[in-house]
Design an enzyme around this catalytic site. Structure first.
Site, short mmCIF file in Angstrom:
data_model
loop_
_atom_site.label_atom_id
_atom_site.label_comp_id
_atom_site.label_asym_id
_atom_site.label_seq_id
_atom_site.Cartn_x
_atom_site.Cartn_y
_atom_site.Cartn_z
N ARG A 29 0.83 -1.20 0.00
CA ARG A 29 0.00 0.00 0.00
C ARG A 29 0.87 1.26 0.00
O ARG A 29 1.90 1.32 0.67
CB ARG A 29 -0.95 -0.01 1.20
CG ARG A 29 -1.89 -1.19 1.15
CD ARG A 29 -3.22 -0.98 1.85
NE ARG A 29 -3.99 -2.22 1.76
CZ ARG A 29 -4.78 -2.56 0.74
NH1 ARG A 29 -4.95 -1.72 -0.27
NH2 ARG A 29 -5.41 -3.71 0.72
N ASP A 30 0.42 2.24 -0.80
CA ASP A 30 1.13 3.52 -0.87
C ASP A 30 1.04 4.22 0.48
O ASP A 30 -0.01 4.21 1.14
CB ASP A 30 0.52 4.39 -1.98
CG ASP A 30 1.44 5.54 -2.36
OD1 ASP A 30 1.98 5.52 -3.49
OD2 ASP A 30 1.62 6.47 -1.54
N VAL A 97 10.17 8.16 -7.15
CA VAL A 97 11.01 7.02 -6.71
C VAL A 97 11.54 6.33 -7.96
O VAL A 97 10.75 5.78 -8.76
CB VAL A 97 10.20 6.03 -5.85
CG1 VAL A 97 11.08 4.84 -5.45
CG2 VAL A 97 9.65 6.71 -4.59
N HIS A 101 7.37 1.40 -10.87
CA HIS A 101 6.22 0.96 -10.08
C HIS A 101 4.93 1.29 -10.81
O HIS A 101 4.81 2.31 -11.47
CB HIS A 101 6.22 1.60 -8.68
CG HIS A 101 6.46 3.08 -8.68
ND1 HIS A 101 7.70 3.62 -8.89
CD2 HIS A 101 5.63 4.12 -8.50
CE1 HIS A 101 7.63 4.94 -8.84
NE2 HIS A 101 6.37 5.28 -8.61
P1 AMP Z 1 5.78 8.24 -8.07
O1 AMP Z 1 5.51 9.69 -7.75
O2 AMP Z 1 5.01 7.72 -9.23
O3 AMP Z 1 7.27 7.97 -8.18
O4 AMP Z 1 5.22 7.43 -6.84
C1 AMP Z 1 5.97 7.12 -5.70
C2 AMP Z 1 4.98 6.72 -4.65
O5 AMP Z 1 5.67 6.04 -3.64
C3 AMP Z 1 4.26 7.90 -3.99
O6 AMP Z 1 2.85 7.77 -4.20
C4 AMP Z 1 4.66 7.77 -2.52
O7 AMP Z 1 3.59 8.08 -1.64
C5 AMP Z 1 5.04 6.31 -2.42
N1 AMP Z 1 6.00 5.96 -1.40
C6 AMP Z 1 7.21 6.55 -1.15
N2 AMP Z 1 7.83 5.93 -0.15
C7 AMP Z 1 7.02 4.92 0.24
C8 AMP Z 1 7.10 3.90 1.25
N3 AMP Z 1 8.17 3.80 2.07
N4 AMP Z 1 6.08 3.04 1.38
C9 AMP Z 1 4.99 3.13 0.57
N5 AMP Z 1 4.86 4.05 -0.40
C10 AMP Z 1 5.85 4.94 -0.55
#
Ligand code: AMP
Ligand code: ZN
Length: 117
Positions: A29-30, A97, A101
């Site tokens: 989960r995000d 990140v 994903h």
């Molecule tokens: P993006 O902006 O497409 O790179 O999405 C990265 C996602 O990773 C964001 O929606 C963040 O909320 C999520 N995220 C970052 N760190 C974590 C974590 N440790 N656990 C779960 N989700 C995360």
């Protein structure tokens, strides 16, 4: 990749709420959900983004990812109502990140277009 937050989640070094795992993928989960279902599916192999994909990397690291998305949607009870799959790529795409994903987002009717500006 030693400095990658999703590689650390895959290695169990950072906690996450796992919803699915197999040999190739982990789904969790995000941390900052935008809807009642907001799950990230990551390949266990570190692939930075679609921008560096090759046919070999896609075949080895990403094959079957849409069926994982379907299984995640089924488990959260949103398969029939519908959901959105998002792959942000690079700076202009909003990728924060640098480990590929697939966002699975659902549980409500989502607006379109998805960008705010
Ligand atoms: P993006 O902006 O497409 O790179 O999405 C990265 C996602 O990773 C964001 O929606 C963040 O909320 C999520 N995220 C970052 N760190 C974590 C974590 N440790 N656990 C779960 N989700 C995360
Ligand atoms: Zn990684």
């Amino acid at each position: 990749m030693t400095d990658c937050v999703f590689c650390k989640i895959i290695a169990g070094e950072i906690p996450s709420t796992k919803v699915y795992e197999d040999d190739c993928f982990l789904a969790f989960r995000d941390l900052s959900p935008v809807a009642s279902t907001h799950v990230l599916i990551v390949p266990k192999e570190h692939i930075e983004s679609v921008a560096v994909l090759t046919p070999e990397k896609e075949a080895e690291g990403l094959r079957g990812i849409f069926c994982v998305a379907k299984a995640v949607a089924e488990a959260d009870g949103i398969r029939e109502d519908g959901f959105r799959l998002v792959v942000n790529t690079g700076q202009h795409g909003g990728q924060t990140v640098p480990h590929f994903h697939l966002h699975v987002i659902g549980g409500k009717e989502l607006g379109w277009p998805p960008f705010a500006n």
